[in-house]
Scaffold this motif. Structure first.
Motif, PDB file in Angstrom:
ATOM      1  N   ASN A 153       1.248  -1.200   0.071  1.00 51.88           N
ATOM      2  CA  ASN A 153       0.390   0.359  -0.071  1.00 51.88           C
ATOM      3  C   ASN A 153       1.032   1.311  -0.217  1.00 51.88           C
ATOM      4  OD1 ASN A 153      -2.024  -1.596   0.046  1.00 51.88           O
ATOM      5  ND2 ASN A 153      -2.533  -1.405   1.947  1.00 51.88           N
ATOM      6  N   LYS A 154       1.741   1.076   0.652  1.00 48.66           N
ATOM      7  CA  LYS A 154       2.655   2.218   0.617  1.00 48.66           C
ATOM      8  C   LYS A 154       3.517   2.814  -0.540  1.00 48.66           C
ATOM      9  CE  LYS A 154       6.983   4.327   2.808  1.00 48.66           C
ATOM     10  NZ  LYS A 154       7.603   4.324   2.178  1.00 48.66           N
TER      11      LYS A 154
ATOM     12  N   ARG B  48       0.676   4.270  -2.569  1.00 54.85           N
ATOM     13  CA  ARG B  48       0.322   5.588  -2.597  1.00 54.85           C
ATOM     14  C   ARG B  48       1.079   6.639  -2.966  1.00 54.85           C
ATOM     15  NH1 ARG B  48      -3.621   6.249   2.132  1.00 54.85           N
ATOM     16  NH2 ARG B  48      -3.247   8.430   1.913  1.00 54.85           N
ATOM     17  N   GLU B  49       2.509   5.553  -2.618  1.00 54.70           N
ATOM     18  CA  GLU B  49       3.817   6.611  -3.837  1.00 54.70           C
ATOM     19  C   GLU B  49       3.565   6.978  -5.017  1.00 54.70           C
ATOM     20  OE1 GLU B  49       7.726   4.646  -2.420  1.00 54.70           O
ATOM     21  OE2 GLU B  49       6.924   5.455  -0.521  1.00 54.70           O
TER      22      GLU B  49
ATOM     23  N   ARG C  60       0.972   9.075  -6.106  1.00 49.75           N
ATOM     24  CA  ARG C  60       0.389  10.768  -5.509  1.00 49.75           C
ATOM     25  C   ARG C  60       1.951  11.076  -6.446  1.00 49.75           C
ATOM     26  NH1 ARG C  60       1.588  14.441  -2.099  1.00 49.75           N
ATOM     27  NH2 ARG C  60      -0.504  13.607  -0.264  1.00 49.75           N
TER      28      ARG C  60
ATOM     29  N   THR D 264      -5.796  -2.159  -1.307  1.00 49.24           N
ATOM     30  CA  THR D 264      -4.922  -1.116  -1.925  1.00 49.24           C
ATOM     31  C   THR D 264      -5.484  -0.011  -2.979  1.00 49.24           C
ATOM     32  OG1 THR D 264      -3.117  -2.564  -2.273  1.00 49.24           O
ATOM     33  CG2 THR D 264      -2.576  -1.215  -3.548  1.00 49.24           C
TER      34      THR D 264
ATOM     35  N   GLU E 186      -6.179   2.842  -0.706  1.00 54.91           N
ATOM     36  CA  GLU E 186      -5.590   3.245  -0.314  1.00 54.91           C
ATOM     37  C   GLU E 186      -4.833   4.679  -1.820  1.00 54.91           C
ATOM     38  OE1 GLU E 186      -3.714   3.331   2.504  1.00 54.91           O
ATOM     39  OE2 GLU E 186      -5.269   1.883   3.743  1.00 54.91           O
ATOM     40  N   VAL E 187      -4.340   3.454  -2.456  1.00 53.69           N
ATOM     41  CA  VAL E 187      -4.959   4.581  -3.543  1.00 53.69           C
ATOM     42  C   VAL E 187      -6.398   6.037  -3.892  1.00 53.69           C
ATOM     43  CG1 VAL E 187      -5.294   4.398  -6.314  1.00 53.69           C
ATOM     44  CG2 VAL E 187      -4.243   2.866  -4.905  1.00 53.69           C
ATOM     45  N   SER E 188      -7.010   5.494  -3.894  1.00 52.70           N
ATOM     46  CA  SER E 188      -8.388   6.654  -3.604  1.00 52.70           C
ATOM     47  C   SER E 188      -8.400   7.888  -2.544  1.00 52.70           C
ATOM     48  CB  SER E 188      -9.834   5.873  -3.294  1.00 52.70           C
ATOM     49  OG  SER E 188      -9.910   4.755  -4.276  1.00 52.70           O
ATOM     50  N   ASP E 189      -7.465   7.261  -1.479  1.00 45.99           N
ATOM     51  CA  ASP E 189      -7.670   7.962  -0.386  1.00 45.99           C
ATOM     52  C   ASP E 189      -6.374   9.362  -0.595  1.00 45.99           C
ATOM     53  OD1 ASP E 189      -9.417   7.184   1.377  1.00 45.99           O
ATOM     54  OD2 ASP E 189      -7.868   6.008   2.136  1.00 45.99           O
ATOM     55  N   GLU E 190      -5.103   8.362  -1.779  1.00 47.61           N
ATOM     56  CA  GLU E 190      -4.023   9.103  -1.954  1.00 47.61           C
ATOM     57  C   GLU E 190      -4.786  10.526  -3.329  1.00 47.61           C
ATOM     58  OE1 GLU E 190      -0.589  10.595  -1.417  1.00 47.61           O
ATOM     59  OE2 GLU E 190      -1.124   9.064   0.037  1.00 47.61           O
TER      60      GLU E 190
ATOM     61  N   SER F 198      -7.019  13.293  -1.298  1.00 51.98           N
ATOM     62  CA  SER F 198      -5.569  13.996  -0.612  1.00 51.98           C
ATOM     63  C   SER F 198      -4.730  15.140  -1.413  1.00 51.98           C
ATOM     64  CB  SER F 198      -4.782  13.220  -0.245  1.00 51.98           C
ATOM     65  OG  SER F 198      -3.900  12.387  -0.333  1.00 51.98           O
TER      66      SER F 198
END
Length: 190
Positions: free
Chosen positions: A33-34, A37-38, A41, A59, A62-66, A69
Motif C-alpha cells: 500500500n505504501k 500511494r507513492e 501521488r 490497495t 489506499e490509492v483512492s485516499d491518496e 488527499s
C-alpha cells in the motif's frame, strides 16, 4: 451499458490517463500500500489522471485516499453489483454491468496500464490487457511495479513462454517491469 457522472471537479490539466490495477484485499502487507500511494501521488502530480476499480477496498482504497488527499483526477470503473464498495470522493464514476465490461472501460482512453502488486483480479486485468495488445486491440503499454521482486514469478513464466515459442520476444517487450515507483514513473514518461 455505461453510465457516467461527475462527483467532483479536478482543476488539473491532464497530460494523459493511466489505468492502475491493484489489490482489493485488506490483508496484504502494508508495504504494498505504501508503494502504491507513492506511485499514484507522483503520477498524479506529474499530470496523469488515474483510472481504477474505484472501490474502498484494500490497495484500491489506499490509492483512492491518496488521490483524494491531493485533488488528483480519479475515475472509478465499477460493476453495479459492487455499488456498496464505491469510493465516495471519485472525480468520475463509470458503472458497468459485468467484470468483462469493466476491464474494457478501465483501459478506455488510457496510454498505459500499471499493475501494482495485486492478486488474481490484478493478474486477470494484466493478462487481458496483454492479450489485447498482442491482438492490436489496445495500443497502450503495460508496466508492472515489481516491488521487492513481487512480479518475478510472472516475468519468469512469460520468459518461459518466449523460450517455448508460445510468445514472441516482440510481444514480451510490451510489458515492462520496474522495481520502484520512481523507476516506473521514469519509464512511463519515456
Amino acid at each position: 451499458m455505461e453510465f457516467l457522472y461527475t462527483l467532483r471537479s479536478s482543476s488539473r490539466v491532464l497530460k494523459g490517463k493511466i489505468s492502475v490495477f491493484c489489490s482489493a484485499s485488506f490483508e496484504i502487507d502494508p508495504k504494498y500500500n505504501k508503494v502504491a500511494r507513492e506511485f499514484v501521488r507522483a503520477a498524479s502530480l506529474c499530470g496523469y489522471g488515474i483510472i481504477t476499480g474505484g472501490t474502498v477496498k484494500g490497495t484500491m482504497g489506499e490509492v483512492s485516499d491518496e488521490l483524494a488527499s491531493i485533488g488528483g483526477y480519479h475515475r472509478g470503473v465499477i460493476p453495479r453489483f459492487m455499488e456498496q464498495h464505491v469510493y465516495p470522493d471519485l472525480t468520475e464514476v463509470v458503472w458497468t454491468d459485468t467484470m468483462a465490461e469493466r476491464k474494457i472501460l478501465l483501459r478506455e482512453g488510457t496510454t498505459a496500464v500499471v499493475a501494482l502488486p495485486g492478486g488474481i483480479g490484478t493478474l486477470d486485468e494484466v493478462m487481458d490487457t496483454f492479450a489485447c495488445i498482442h491482438l492490436k486491440q489496445y495500443d497502450g503499454r503495460i508496466f508492472m511495479l515489481n516491488h521487492e521482486g513481487f512480479y518475478e514469478p510472472l516475468r519468469a513464466l512469460l520468459q518461459h513462454y518466449v523460450g517455448e515459442r508460445m510468445l514472441s520476444q516482440e510481444t514480451m517487450e510490451k510489458i515492462r517491469f520496474a522495481d520502484t515507483p520512481e523507476h516506473l514513473l521514469e519509464m512511463l514518461q519515456e
